[in-house]
Each structure stands twice: as C-alpha cells, then as structure tokens.
Write a protein that holds these residues in place. Structure first.
Motif, PDB file in Angstrom:
ATOM      1  N   LEU A 219       0.838  -1.234   0.042  1.00  0.00           N
ATOM      2  CA  LEU A 219      -0.078   0.048   0.159  1.00  0.00           C
ATOM      3  C   LEU A 219       0.762   1.259   0.044  1.00  0.00           C
ATOM      4  CD1 LEU A 219      -2.839   0.328   0.168  1.00  0.00           C
ATOM      5  CD2 LEU A 219      -2.797   0.209   2.779  1.00  0.00           C
ATOM      6  N   CYS A 220       1.891   1.059   0.750  1.00  0.00           N
ATOM      7  CA  CYS A 220       2.838   2.376   0.812  1.00  0.00           C
ATOM      8  C   CYS A 220       3.466   2.707  -0.464  1.00  0.00           C
ATOM      9  CB  CYS A 220       3.926   2.139   1.860  1.00  0.00           C
ATOM     10  SG  CYS A 220       3.351   2.246   3.260  1.00  0.00           S
ATOM     11  N   ASP A 221       3.727   1.637  -1.098  1.00  0.00           N
ATOM     12  CA  ASP A 221       4.459   1.752  -2.480  1.00  0.00           C
ATOM     13  C   ASP A 221       3.594   2.140  -3.376  1.00  0.00           C
ATOM     14  OD1 ASP A 221       6.649   0.888  -1.018  1.00  0.00           O
ATOM     15  OD2 ASP A 221       6.501  -1.256  -1.830  1.00  0.00           O
ATOM     16  N   LEU A 222       2.336   1.721  -3.435  1.00  0.00           N
ATOM     17  CA  LEU A 222       1.409   2.161  -4.376  1.00  0.00           C
ATOM     18  C   LEU A 222       1.236   3.782  -4.045  1.00  0.00           C
ATOM     19  CD1 LEU A 222      -0.352   1.212  -6.567  1.00  0.00           C
ATOM     20  CD2 LEU A 222      -2.065   0.561  -4.450  1.00  0.00           C
ATOM     21  N   LEU A 223       0.997   4.210  -2.790  1.00  0.00           N
ATOM     22  CA  LEU A 223       0.778   5.656  -2.532  1.00  0.00           C
ATOM     23  C   LEU A 223       2.150   6.437  -3.086  1.00  0.00           C
ATOM     24  CD1 LEU A 223      -0.774   5.596   0.750  1.00  0.00           C
ATOM     25  CD2 LEU A 223      -1.803   6.160  -1.277  1.00  0.00           C
ATOM     26  N   GLN A 224       3.293   5.654  -2.809  1.00  0.00           N
ATOM     27  CA  GLN A 224       4.410   6.565  -3.125  1.00  0.00           C
ATOM     28  C   GLN A 224       4.411   6.758  -4.732  1.00  0.00           C
ATOM     29  OE1 GLN A 224       6.559   6.701  -0.332  1.00  0.00           O
ATOM     30  NE2 GLN A 224       7.676   8.357  -1.530  1.00  0.00           N
ATOM     31  N   THR A 225       3.828   5.929  -5.621  1.00  0.00           N
ATOM     32  CA  THR A 225       3.773   6.200  -6.999  1.00  0.00           C
ATOM     33  C   THR A 225       2.454   7.157  -7.384  1.00  0.00           C
ATOM     34  OG1 THR A 225       4.164   3.832  -7.157  1.00  0.00           O
ATOM     35  CG2 THR A 225       3.488   4.951  -9.231  1.00  0.00           C
ATOM     36  N   LEU A 226       1.459   6.957  -6.667  1.00  0.00           N
ATOM     37  CA  LEU A 226       0.148   7.791  -7.103  1.00  0.00           C
ATOM     38  C   LEU A 226       0.077   9.039  -6.469  1.00  0.00           C
ATOM     39  CD1 LEU A 226      -2.631   4.875  -6.623  1.00  0.00           C
ATOM     40  CD2 LEU A 226      -1.560   5.635  -8.772  1.00  0.00           C
TER      41      LEU A 226
END
Ligand code: NAD
Ligand code: TYD
Length: 359
Positions: free
Chosen positions: A266-273
């Motif tokens: 989830l953190c990695d996804l937010l880092q991208t989005l």
C-alpha cells in the motif's frame, strides 16, 4: 423484477452489493439499516441516487418492524449483512455483538420464517434467505494447514467470531427444522470502496494520507486472505441464483498475505500515485501491541463455489488494491466525513496516542 430485502445495506459490503444490484439490474432493493457508526451518511446518500431503492432505518432485531416490512415489501430474498463486524470492538464491547449478530439474527429468522410459511407455493419455492458470514468462525490456521473448507470444524476465537458462528448455527437450524430455504456464505477479508476506516486497509490509507503512523499489530506476520468486495458481491448474486438450498459456500480471493506485506504494498502504491515531498510512506509503519487472541492465519478454499456454481474472482490483489486506493484518493470528502467524534474517540481508546505522533 426480483425484490431483495437487504439488511445492513448502509455498511461496507452491503452498500457495494446494493449499488451493484441496482446498477446491473439484479432487482429492486429495500435496505433495512440501523445506521450505527459503521454506516456512513455519504454512503447512504450515494445509494439514494439509485433507481428502485428504498431505505428504512431500523434494527434487524425489531420484530414488529421486520414483520411490517416483509408484509409490505414482499421480498423474493432476504440478504442478511447487518452485523457488528469489527474484531477489536468485539473485544471491548462483546454485548453489542451478541445483541445484533445473535439476538438480531434470531429475531429476523423468526419473522422471515413466518413470512415464508404464508407465501403462496410458487413464491415460497423461489424465496431465499442468504446469510453473510465470515471465515473467522473456523478459527486460526498454522502455517502448513490446508485452507478452510465448508466442512472445517467451527472454532471461533474472538467474541465477533463466536457471535457470527452462533448466527450461522441458527440459520442452519432454521433450514433443518423448518425447511426455511437458507444459504450461508463464509468469506475472507474484504477490501474496496466504502469500507469504514477502522479496518486494516482503509485505516492505513487514511493514516498515510494524513501523514500519520500506520499501526501494525505484533510482528505483522498474521496472514489474511484478501477478497475484493465486488468479487464478493458477485459471488453472493451467484449463490442467490444457483446455490443449493441448505448449503454453505466459502468465498475467498486466493490471496494470502501477511499484514506487513499488505501495508508495505500500500505504501509503495501511494508513493507512486501520490508522492509527497519529504514523505516516505513506509517510514510511517509503526509496530504496536498485539490484539489479544489474534488469529494467526486465515485462508479460504473456494473450490466448492468455483466448481459447483462457476464463480471465481475477477481481481488480483494488485488490481483490486489499486482500484481501492484510487477510490479513497478520489473520495477524500467521504474520508473526512468519516472522521466523526465517535471515530476519533475509538482511535484514542484503542490506540492511545500512537496514531497521532509522527514516527
Ligand atoms: P459494516 O460494519 O461495514 O456494516 C454493517 C452495517 O450493518 C452497518 O451499516 C450498520 O449500520 C448495520 N447494522 C449494524 N447493526 C444493525 C442492526 N442491529 N440492525 C440493522 N442494521 C445494523 O460490515 P461489513 O464489513 O459490510 O460486513 C457485512 C457482513 O459481512 C457482516 O455480517 C460481516 O460479519 C460479514 N463479513 C465481513 C467481512 C469484511 O471483511 N468486512 C468479512 C467476512 C464477513
Ligand atoms: P481487520 O481489518 O480488523 O480484519 P480481521 O481482524 O477481521 O481480520 O484486520 C486485518 C488484519 O490486520 C488482522 O490480522 C489485524 C491486523 N491489524 C493491524 O495490524 N493493525 C490495525 O490497526 C488493524 C485495524 C488491524
């Protein structure tokens, strides 16, 4: 048009079910919901925009009300979602869970039985009571154990799981004793739009968006089997259409993951989005005291519903999680409105000051 009396349709899974039922033309819906803290007013407002929808605020345990609604609406099916659903709250206040999940379901069943017995033969044949339950009734798995099957013995460990197990047994008994055409589904952890931010995934999204700590219980290695909510709702529709009366069906996403991995993804996804200057979302991860009696692993064997009814999930964890995060990013007003005084009080009672201190 089929008529569904949906209980708890203002909550997470119920609202997704009602939205799909109305947008895909499965039937008309009467939603009976008590509007507890878990029912977001903005979710109800979204449902109000849809056609063929009626809403009544009330308790599933209120027998005169339920009797009245059954008589006036004449449903072809009752889809029973209403419950107290959060394990942590069940540890703090088990009585609320006994009241709604056990007594409420018992009262509902009694009224539904009376209604069903009075139906003319064709309508009686067509009628279904679908009871939405959980994989938590089966207890906790070891790392090498096979996933839960429909014949796995019940071994509920939390007050929540025990109350759901009790309701499952009542549903079973109403079929066995009175012939009420019931079907029970036991599903794994759902995630997706409209989930109240006290459960793992939406809590972590909301905390991360606020730049606040992401509390992981224990060592973060407890495993859950994640199911995208729309896949679950479509499974329920399939069970309603094709399921064999008196049977139970396990519903899962074939997607076991340790909690820490879920939160890191989830953190990695937010880092991208949603990259933010000087914010590494993973750095917000904070280990906190474990939940008492925390079940180590849940996993569902969903081969029965796949084999007999032809259902399988459409989403992978990666596609479902991205849709979920995108939904929360696009609905920050919904998130903000969920931050009620009651919600803030729960966070303080449950997590103390951990959630508000920047790590
Ligand atoms: P939720 O807590 O988001 O919503 C529950 C809804 O029921 C709320 O709208 C609430 O107002 C309503 N409600 C509560 N008590 C009521 C009562 N006495 N009378 C009428 N309405 C009442 O729950 P959810 O996550 O949508 O779960 C729905 C069902 O699915 C529950 O039965 C739950 O046990 C089961 N389930 C959920 C999950 C999950 O991951 N969320 C997993 C397995 C099973
Ligand atoms: P939750 O969403 O409460 O569902 P359930 O307990 O019904 O499985 O929790 C999912 C997992 O995440 C569970 O193992 C508990 C864990 N968890 C945390 O680590 N931190 C949290 O703040 C919450 C709410 C859950």
């Amino acid at each position: 048009m089929m008529k569904f009396l949906v209980t708890g349709g203002g909550g997470f899974i119920g609202a997704n079910f009602v939205r799909l039922a109305l947008t895909e033309g499965w039937g008309t819906v009467l939603n009976l919901d008590k509007v507890t803290y878990a029912c977001h007013p903005a979710t109800l407002a979204m449902l109000e925009q849809l056609p063929n929808y009626q809403f009544v605020r009330g308790d599933v345990g209120d027998r005169p009300l339920v009797q009245d609604l059954l008589q006036s609406f004449q449903p072809d099916a009752v889809i029973h979602f209403a419950a107290e659903s959060h394990v942590d709250r069940s540890i703090n206040s088990p009585q609320d869970f006994i009241q709604t999940n056990v007594v409420g379901t018992a009262n509902l069943l009694e009224e539904v039985k009376t209604y069903w017995q009075q139906l003319p033969p064709g309508a009686q044949e067509r009628f279904r009571f679908i009871h939405i339950s959980t994989d938590e009734v089966y207890g906790s798995l070891g790392p090498e154990d096979p996933p839960f099957r429909e014949d796995t013995p019940y071994a509920p460990n939390s007050p929540y799981a025990a109350s759901k197990a009790a309701s499952d047994h009542l549903v079973r008994a109403y079929h066995h004793t009175y012939g009420l055409p019931t079907l029970t589904t036991n599903c794994s952890n759902n995630y997706g739009p409209y989930q109240f931010p006290e459960k793992l995934i939406p809590l972590m999204i909301c905390q991360a968006l606020a730049g606040q700590p992401l509390p992981i219980y224990g060592d973060g290695q407890n495993v859950r089997d994640w199911l995208y909510v729309e896949d679950h709702c479509r499974a329920l529709y399939t069970v309603w259409q094709k399921g064999q009366v008196g049977q139970t069906y396990n519903i899962g996403g074939n997607c076991e993951k340790p909690n820490l991995e879920v939160v890191q993804t989830l953190c990695d996804l937010l880092q991208t989005l949603l990259p933010r200057p000087h914010l590494n979302y993973r750095s917000l991860i904070t280990f906190v005291s474990d939940r008492p009696g925390h079940d180590r692993r849940y996993a569902i064997d969903a081969t029965k519903i796949q084999r007999e009814l032809g259902w399988q999930p459409r989403e992978t964890f990666s596609s479902g999680l991205e849709k979920t995060v995108q939904w929360y990013l696009a609905h920050q007003d919904w998130v903000e409105a969920a931050r009620t005084a009651d919600y803030s009080a729960w966070l303080v009672t449950h997590y103390g000051s951990v959630l508000t201190h920047r790590p």
